[in-house]
Each structure stands twice: as C-alpha cells, then as structure tokens.
Enzyme design. Structure first.
Site, PDB file in Angstrom:
ATOM      1  N   HIS A  20      37.400  40.030  38.083  1.00 13.94           N
ATOM      2  CA  HIS A  20      38.014  41.062  38.438  1.00 13.94           C
ATOM      3  C   HIS A  20      39.233  41.348  38.491  1.00 13.94           C
ATOM      4  CE1 HIS A  20      34.436  42.880  40.495  1.00 13.94           C
ATOM      5  NE2 HIS A  20      33.508  42.243  40.274  1.00 13.94           N
ATOM      6  N   ASP A 123      40.249  48.055  43.491  1.00 18.14           N
ATOM      7  CA  ASP A 123      39.309  47.116  42.732  1.00 18.14           C
ATOM      8  C   ASP A 123      38.342  48.007  43.055  1.00 18.14           C
ATOM      9  OD1 ASP A 123      37.876  44.842  41.319  1.00 18.14           O
ATOM     10  OD2 ASP A 123      36.104  45.808  42.858  1.00 18.14           O
TER      11      ASP A 123
HETATM   12  C1  U2F Z   1      31.035  39.025  35.404  1.00 19.14           C
HETATM   13  O1  U2F Z   1      30.444  38.422  34.664  1.00 19.14           O
HETATM   14  P1  U2F Z   1      31.017  37.413  33.978  1.00 19.14           P
HETATM   15  O2  U2F Z   1      32.367  37.172  33.978  1.00 19.14           O
HETATM   16  O3  U2F Z   1      29.913  36.527  33.630  1.00 19.14           O
HETATM   17  O4  U2F Z   1      30.909  38.026  32.513  1.00 19.14           O
HETATM   18  P2  U2F Z   1      31.215  38.807  31.487  1.00 19.14           P
HETATM   19  O5  U2F Z   1      31.300  40.370  32.084  1.00 19.14           O
HETATM   20  O6  U2F Z   1      30.548  39.197  30.414  1.00 19.14           O
HETATM   21  O7  U2F Z   1      32.807  38.691  30.565  1.00 19.14           O
HETATM   22  C2  U2F Z   1      32.357  36.977  30.385  1.00 19.14           C
HETATM   23  C3  U2F Z   1      34.400  37.059  29.928  1.00 19.14           C
HETATM   24  O8  U2F Z   1      34.313  36.057  29.297  1.00 19.14           O
HETATM   25  C4  U2F Z   1      35.010  35.665  28.151  1.00 19.14           C
HETATM   26  C5  U2F Z   1      34.613  36.820  27.689  1.00 19.14           C
HETATM   27  C6  U2F Z   1      34.952  38.449  28.055  1.00 19.14           C
HETATM   28  O9  U2F Z   1      35.706  38.572  28.584  1.00 19.14           O
HETATM   29  O10 U2F Z   1      35.179  37.608  26.682  1.00 19.14           O
HETATM   30  N1  U2F Z   1      34.819  34.723  27.411  1.00 19.14           N
HETATM   31  C7  U2F Z   1      35.305  34.228  26.220  1.00 19.14           C
HETATM   32  O11 U2F Z   1      36.573  34.625  25.989  1.00 19.14           O
HETATM   33  N2  U2F Z   1      35.269  32.825  25.735  1.00 19.14           N
HETATM   34  C8  U2F Z   1      33.526  32.403  26.082  1.00 19.14           C
HETATM   35  O12 U2F Z   1      33.870  31.249  26.153  1.00 19.14           O
HETATM   36  C9  U2F Z   1      32.932  32.520  27.035  1.00 19.14           C
HETATM   37  C10 U2F Z   1      32.762  33.924  27.757  1.00 19.14           C
HETATM   38  C11 U2F Z   1      29.467  39.104  36.261  1.00 19.14           C
HETATM   39  F1  U2F Z   1      28.521  38.144  36.229  1.00 19.14           F
HETATM   40  C12 U2F Z   1      28.808  40.726  35.367  1.00 19.14           C
HETATM   41  O13 U2F Z   1      27.536  41.067  36.018  1.00 19.14           O
HETATM   42  C13 U2F Z   1      29.805  41.616  35.591  1.00 19.14           C
HETATM   43  O14 U2F Z   1      28.958  42.737  34.951  1.00 19.14           O
HETATM   44  C14 U2F Z   1      30.895  41.344  35.334  1.00 19.14           C
HETATM   45  C15 U2F Z   1      32.198  42.270  35.402  1.00 19.14           C
HETATM   46  O15 U2F Z   1      31.883  42.879  36.702  1.00 19.14           O
HETATM   47  O16 U2F Z   1      31.280  40.257  35.971  1.00 19.14           O
END
Ligand code: U2F
Length: 450
Positions: A20, A123
């Site tokens: 976030h 936020d």
């Molecule tokens: C929460 O989501 P997460 O942070 O678990 O997952 P994403 O929204 O998909 O974001 C993961 C980011 O980490 C990066 C990827 C994304 O930008 O490119 N990344 C990376 O660069 N290399 C890797 O090996 C693994 C990941 C929540 F769980 C969700 O439900 C929400 O939708 C989201 C947004 O609020 O936040």
C-alpha cells in the site's frame, strides 16, 4: 519553517501494511515533481517509512526535495512483541490508534513546516479522513490500490448483504457486478463486527464525500464498473497502471531475463503469488505435477522462509531437463513483458493482474483472500483473459485443465488477442499526451495542489 504560510501543504496518510505505502509514495512523488512549490508530508509508521525511504527522510538533497516523511505511532503498547507473521493482528492494533496518531503528528508538522495543510491525500481505507478534511475545509483525496470492481463492491455492500441465494448465483441486480457470483465476493463484506470489515464498510459509506477518488486502473478497462463509480463518486480518477509511470529499472540478480531469452516465444509459465502468500505444500506439489504434465518450461518466484524450504520435488523437476527455474524474487513486470512468457499462474493480487495485462499474458488464477476472488472471476468471465482453477485450489487435474485452456486449448488465441488489446489500452492511457491516465493525472495535480 518553509516560509510563506500561504504555501500549499499536502498531508499524505499511508496504510503501513502489504503493498500500500510504496505505490502511494510513488504517486505522491510524481505529483510533487509536477508541483515543486508544494510541500508534501508523508505520514506512516516508522517501519513502513524505513522501507519507503531507504535513503533517509526525504527533503533537501533527496530525489524529491518537497516530500518529507514523518512517523506515526503503530499502536503497539511498550514492549509489545508481535506474534510472528499475523498481519491481521498488527493491522487491528494499528486501527485502534487511528486517527489520533495521525492527528497529533499532523499538528506538530504544521507548526514545524509553518504551513497549515491545504489537502489530505490518503490511502483509500481511511474513512476518518473525510471528517478531518471537512473540519479543516480542505479537499480529501483517497487513493484506492486494489481493483475498481472491489471498490464498487465496498460501495454496494448494503445491497449485496440483502441478496439471498446460492454461492454460484450471479449478482445480476447490481450493475457492474453482474458477472460476479456470491462466492467471488470479498468475505469482509459479510462481516459486520471485526475491525477490518468495519473499516472498509465505513469507507464505502464516506467515499462519495471525497473531492476525488484515485484508482490504479486505466480508462475503459472495465467500462460498466467505471460508469457506476463515476455516478457514485464526485470524481473517479483512474491514473494507472501506476507501475508504468515510470516503469521500475530492471534488477535481475537471479538471471531471469537471460534464462527467458533462451526459451521459445510464449512457451514459459511464470508462477508467483505476490508478497504475502505461500500456497500449502500439497498445492505446490499439485502445481509441480501439472506443469510437468503440460511439459511447459516454468519460472517460479518461490517465497520460502526458515519454516518452509523450497519443496524438493520442485527443485528436482526444475533441475531435470533444465526445464524450470526457481528464484526467491523475480523482476515481475519485466518478466511478464518478455516475449517468452505464455501464461502467468497467479493469486490475482491487483498489481499482478495489471502487470499481466501490461504484458498481454493470459492468467491461471488461484485466488486466496480479499479482492483476489473478484479479480480472478473478472479475468475469467469478464475480460476472458484466463482460467480460474476449478474448485478454488490447486489439484493436479484442475490445474492441468486450466493450464491446457490457456496454453493449448481452442480458447488460447482469443485469450491472447483480448490480453493484447488490454495491453494496448493500458499503454496508450499512460504514454500518450491525450491518454486518459495522462489527462486524469493532470486533473489530480490540479485538485491536490491547485
Ligand atoms: C495485496 O497484494 P500482494 O502484494 O500480495 O500482490 P500484488 O498486488 O500482486 O503485488 C505484488 C507485487 O510484487 C511484485 C509484483 C507486484 O507488483 O510485480 N513481485 C515482484 O516484483 N517479484 C516477485 O517475485 C513477486 C512479486 C493483496 F493481497 C491483494 O489482494 C491486493 O489486490 C493488493 C493491492 O491492494 O495487495
């Protein structure tokens, strides 16, 4: 103090958990660059600020001299030891401290910088900012970091709660959500007591008071959802995908890109579950076996920790025949834009879905919590750029079937075409001077600093 008390001063309140604070800060830095005379004060917890501002506190001499970081209390009593990785507990403790923790520091910062705040950029979760902004007669601009359809579901919570029906019934009565089934809805919508659900409920109630709501999405990505949000909000400003403005530099310490260079076009399955999720061992095994059956090369970003080593079966399969590569972290945006990647196995976190669209890559969805089930459903039944794993969890059979649909089946071409069309839309929105995200960003700068 920074001189003229008439100068503009934007207070930014970050949510210090999950993905976030960092995207909010990158948006703030763009606005700050567009309005160098405006002061920006970025409030988050000490831990979050240390991660967001690795070089210090911002300010003079930093990349964005008009952005300064300030710490707010995380709510934990003196000597509190967090119980391991329980994120919900940390969030609940933090929520007991708001808005007092923000208010007290805000007043001190206004004195220190010699300027009253002229805008509150927060936020999207922070319902309390509606009142704070009204009391100060300044605009409130919340930033929503998940999908627009999830935002709409939070605003339609009262209507959704009244629906009685089976879990596979679609929400036909709610414009924008008619492809969604009851089982896809965010679980928090049905909880009326716990702190997190209470927060998102209140948020849905007060967002119509905001001067504008900012979204990490792009115009015409989901036209009916966008129309509904425009009708409910004073302004709905989609300025995304944030990650393209500007794209992160490539950092590839595990050699993912050179490995992909050696693979055939659209042949590789990329696997990742975002920043928090690790699927249970039996599901990892099922996915390994399904990948084996599909005989597709794979690149797997596997988050392991001391308790859970990378499963031996996965490493052996990867080593055998040099068909697979397992890394602890991949440069995901660059991976998904690589010509060799043909499918993305994902938890459907919003950033991952957006990045897959930017790459024009079809998805296999295995959602876990929050907005992820809605996102997976939108991928499969809305945009039709992927397949959700039947039954909601990886089994060998269901996973093999989903991979087959995306990589080899008769739907494959259509999925790739539609994903490619979304990619064009996303790139145009941010890259062209008349693109919708470009124009909306200009409007945002005006609201926040004008
Ligand atoms: C929460 O989501 P997460 O942070 O678990 O997952 P994403 O929204 O998909 O974001 C993961 C980011 O980490 C990066 C990827 C994304 O930008 O490119 N990344 C990376 O660069 N290399 C890797 O090996 C693994 C990941 C929540 F769980 C969700 O439900 C929400 O939708 C989201 C947004 O609020 O936040």
């Amino acid at each position: 103090s920074e001189g003229s008390p008439a100068g503009k001063h934007v207070a930014v309140f970050a949510f210090p958990f999950a993905t976030h604070a960092a995207p909010l800060l990158s948006l703030v830095q763009r606005i700050a660059a567009a309005s160098p005379a405006t002061a920006f004060s970025f409030f988050s917890t000490e831990k979050s600020n240390l991660a967001c501002f690795p070089g210090g506190r911002g300010g003079e001499g930093s990349e964005c001299p008009n952005v300064m970081a300030y710490d707010v209390w995380d709510g934990a009593p003196e000597g509190y030891v967090p119980s391991g990785t329980n994120l919900v507990e940390a969030v609940e403790i933090f929520l007991r401290a708001v808005p007092g923790n923000f208010e007290s520091v805000l007043e001190a910062v206004e004195r220190e910088r010699g300027r009253k705040i002229t805008c509150l950029l927060t936020d999207g979760f922070y319902w309390f900012a509606a009142d704070m902004a009204r009391e100060r007669s300044v605009p409130w601009v919340p930033v929503w970091t998940a999908s627009p359809c999830a935002l709409l579901a939070h605003m339609e919570t009262d209507s959704i709660r009244q629906i009685r029906g089976t879990s596979d019934m679609t929400l036909d009565a709610i414009p924008g959500l008619s492809t969604m089934r009851m089982m896809d809805m965010i679980k928090e919508i049905f909880d009326t007591t716990a702190p997190l659900p209470t927060m998102v409920y209140r948020m849905g109630q007060v967002l119509p008071q905001a001067a504008a709501v900012v979204s990490n999405s792009f115009g015409n990505m989901d036209p009916i959802v966008e129309r509904e949000l425009r009708s409910k909000l004073r302004r709905f400003l989609d300025v995304g995908p944030f990650v393209l403005s500007p794209p992160p530099p490539l950092s590839d310490e595990h050699g993912c890109i050179p490995w992909l260079d050696q693979q055939e076009t659209a042949s590789v399955v990329y696997v990742s579950f975002g920043s928090m999720i690790r699927p249970p061992p039996h599901e990892v095994t099922a996915l390994v076996n399904a990948l084996d059956k599909a005989a597709s090369p794979f690149l797997w970003s596997y988050r392991s920790d001391a308790e859970a080593e990378v499963p031996q079966a996965l490493l052996e399969k990867a080593a055998a025949g040099k068909r697979g590569k397992v890394v602890p972290w991949a440069p995901q945006l660059h991976v998904l834009r690589h010509r060799a990647v043909g499918a993305f196995v994902t938890h459907c976190g919003w950033n991952s879905v957006l990045e897959s669209m930017i790459g024009g890559v079809p998805m296999v969805g295995r959602p876990f919590f929050g907005d992820q089930c809605m996102n997976a459903r939108a991928v499969e039944a809305g945009w039709r750029i992927g397949a959700a794993v039947e039954g909601g969890a990886f089994t060998e059979e269901a996973t093999a079937a989903a991979l087959e649909r995306v990589l080899a089946g008769e739907e494959k071409e259509g999925m790739r075409e539609r994903a490619g069309a979304l990619k064009e839309k996303a790139l145009k929105a941010v890259e062209e001077p008349q693109g919708s995200s470009t124009k909306n960003f200009e409007a945002l700068v005006e609201i926040v600093t004008g």
